[in-house]
Scaffold this motif. Structure first.
Motif, PDB file in Angstrom:
ATOM      1  N   ALA A 213       0.839  -1.198   0.000  1.00  0.00           N
ATOM      2  CA  ALA A 213       0.000   0.000   0.000  1.00  0.00           C
ATOM      3  C   ALA A 213       0.877   1.252   0.000  1.00  0.00           C
ATOM      4  O   ALA A 213       1.941   1.276   0.622  1.00  0.00           O
ATOM      5  CB  ALA A 213      -0.912   0.005   1.226  1.00  0.00           C
ATOM      6  N   ILE A 214       0.419   2.282  -0.720  1.00  0.00           N
ATOM      7  CA  ILE A 214       1.095   3.576  -0.721  1.00  0.00           C
ATOM      8  C   ILE A 214       0.090   4.661  -0.339  1.00  0.00           C
ATOM      9  O   ILE A 214      -1.112   4.498  -0.504  1.00  0.00           O
ATOM     10  CB  ILE A 214       1.723   3.905  -2.091  1.00  0.00           C
ATOM     11  CG1 ILE A 214       0.651   4.023  -3.181  1.00  0.00           C
ATOM     12  CG2 ILE A 214       2.775   2.880  -2.455  1.00  0.00           C
ATOM     13  CD1 ILE A 214       1.155   4.641  -4.467  1.00  0.00           C
ATOM     14  N   ASP A 215       0.612   5.766   0.165  1.00  0.00           N
ATOM     15  CA  ASP A 215      -0.218   6.923   0.495  1.00  0.00           C
ATOM     16  C   ASP A 215      -0.363   7.805  -0.736  1.00  0.00           C
ATOM     17  O   ASP A 215       0.605   8.001  -1.493  1.00  0.00           O
ATOM     18  CB  ASP A 215       0.422   7.735   1.621  1.00  0.00           C
ATOM     19  CG  ASP A 215       0.385   6.999   2.946  1.00  0.00           C
ATOM     20  OD1 ASP A 215      -0.666   6.418   3.264  1.00  0.00           O
ATOM     21  OD2 ASP A 215       1.407   7.003   3.650  1.00  0.00           O
ATOM     22  N   LEU A 216      -1.562   8.343  -0.929  1.00  0.00           N
ATOM     23  CA  LEU A 216      -1.860   9.236  -2.039  1.00  0.00           C
ATOM     24  C   LEU A 216      -2.310  10.588  -1.509  1.00  0.00           C
ATOM     25  O   LEU A 216      -2.757  10.703  -0.371  1.00  0.00           O
ATOM     26  CB  LEU A 216      -2.982   8.657  -2.903  1.00  0.00           C
ATOM     27  CG  LEU A 216      -2.752   7.286  -3.513  1.00  0.00           C
ATOM     28  CD1 LEU A 216      -4.021   6.798  -4.185  1.00  0.00           C
ATOM     29  CD2 LEU A 216      -1.607   7.323  -4.502  1.00  0.00           C
ATOM     30  N   GLU A 217      -2.211  11.606  -2.376  1.00  0.00           N
ATOM     31  CA  GLU A 217      -2.737  12.924  -2.052  1.00  0.00           C
ATOM     32  C   GLU A 217      -3.297  13.547  -3.328  1.00  0.00           C
ATOM     33  O   GLU A 217      -2.908  13.180  -4.436  1.00  0.00           O
ATOM     34  CB  GLU A 217      -1.655  13.815  -1.450  1.00  0.00           C
ATOM     35  CG  GLU A 217      -0.519  14.147  -2.397  1.00  0.00           C
ATOM     36  CD  GLU A 217       0.572  14.973  -1.734  1.00  0.00           C
ATOM     37  OE1 GLU A 217       0.360  15.470  -0.620  1.00  0.00           O
ATOM     38  OE2 GLU A 217       1.646  15.116  -2.347  1.00  0.00           O
ATOM     39  N   LEU A 218      -4.211  14.463  -3.138  1.00  0.00           N
ATOM     40  CA  LEU A 218      -4.774  15.220  -4.247  1.00  0.00           C
ATOM     41  C   LEU A 218      -4.028  16.544  -4.303  1.00  0.00           C
ATOM     42  O   LEU A 218      -4.025  17.305  -3.333  1.00  0.00           O
ATOM     43  CB  LEU A 218      -6.267  15.444  -4.027  1.00  0.00           C
ATOM     44  CG  LEU A 218      -7.059  15.906  -5.231  1.00  0.00           C
ATOM     45  CD1 LEU A 218      -6.941  14.909  -6.375  1.00  0.00           C
ATOM     46  CD2 LEU A 218      -8.519  16.088  -4.860  1.00  0.00           C
ATOM     47  N   LYS A 219      -3.345  16.805  -5.413  1.00  0.00           N
ATOM     48  CA  LYS A 219      -2.538  18.019  -5.542  1.00  0.00           C
ATOM     49  C   LYS A 219      -2.822  18.656  -6.897  1.00  0.00           C
ATOM     50  O   LYS A 219      -2.643  18.006  -7.932  1.00  0.00           O
ATOM     51  CB  LYS A 219      -1.057  17.681  -5.398  1.00  0.00           C
ATOM     52  CG  LYS A 219      -0.168  18.870  -5.288  1.00  0.00           C
ATOM     53  CD  LYS A 219       1.231  18.456  -4.897  1.00  0.00           C
ATOM     54  CE  LYS A 219       2.054  19.680  -4.618  1.00  0.00           C
ATOM     55  NZ  LYS A 219       3.386  19.326  -4.169  1.00  0.00           N
ATOM     56  N   ASP A 220      -3.280  19.883  -6.868  1.00  0.00           N
ATOM     57  CA  ASP A 220      -3.611  20.618  -8.097  1.00  0.00           C
ATOM     58  C   ASP A 220      -4.588  19.836  -8.972  1.00  0.00           C
ATOM     59  O   ASP A 220      -4.456  19.803 -10.205  1.00  0.00           O
ATOM     60  CB  ASP A 220      -2.349  20.960  -8.895  1.00  0.00           C
ATOM     61  CG  ASP A 220      -1.394  21.856  -8.131  1.00  0.00           C
ATOM     62  OD1 ASP A 220      -1.886  22.705  -7.348  1.00  0.00           O
ATOM     63  OD2 ASP A 220      -0.173  21.716  -8.304  1.00  0.00           O
TER      64      ASP A 220
END
Length: 101
Positions: free
Chosen positions: A60-67
């Motif tokens: 598992a990896i961490d995700l983020e919403l960017k732009d």
């Protein structure tokens, strides 16, 4: 937000698990995991992919919403998702560029 990633054994391509259990080549198409129940189900799919020797090294990896774009949080995972940092004409970043041209 999290997603499951691995490498496809037939060609070494970085892939992500989609909601229907299919391995996809772009992180934007990955199954976005937010609750423990989804994570358990996703890890079961991932284990099945390893058992069938379709993928290797699932995690598992961490995700983020960017732009407005879904991106892995860590630099290592961004490089895996996009391609080499010294050659933007190679890897998935080059494919994205060709699609938008």
């Amino acid at each position: 937000m999290k997603a499951i990633t691995a490498n496809r054994l037939v060609d070494g391509e970085v892939v992500w698990l989609s909601h229907n259990g299919v391995w996809v080549e772009f992180v934007e198409a990955a199954w976005i995991l937010g609750i423990d129940e989804d994570m358990t189900k996703a890890l079961d799919f991932a284990k099945a992919g390893e058992d069938r020797q379709y993928v290797l090294g699932t995690y598992a990896i961490d995700l983020e919403l960017k732009d407005g774009h879904l991106l892995p949080k860590s630099l290592k995972e961004r490089i895996r998702a996009q391609g080499p940092t010294t050659r933007p004409d190679l890897g998935k970043q080059a494919v994205r560029h060709l699609r938008s041209a």
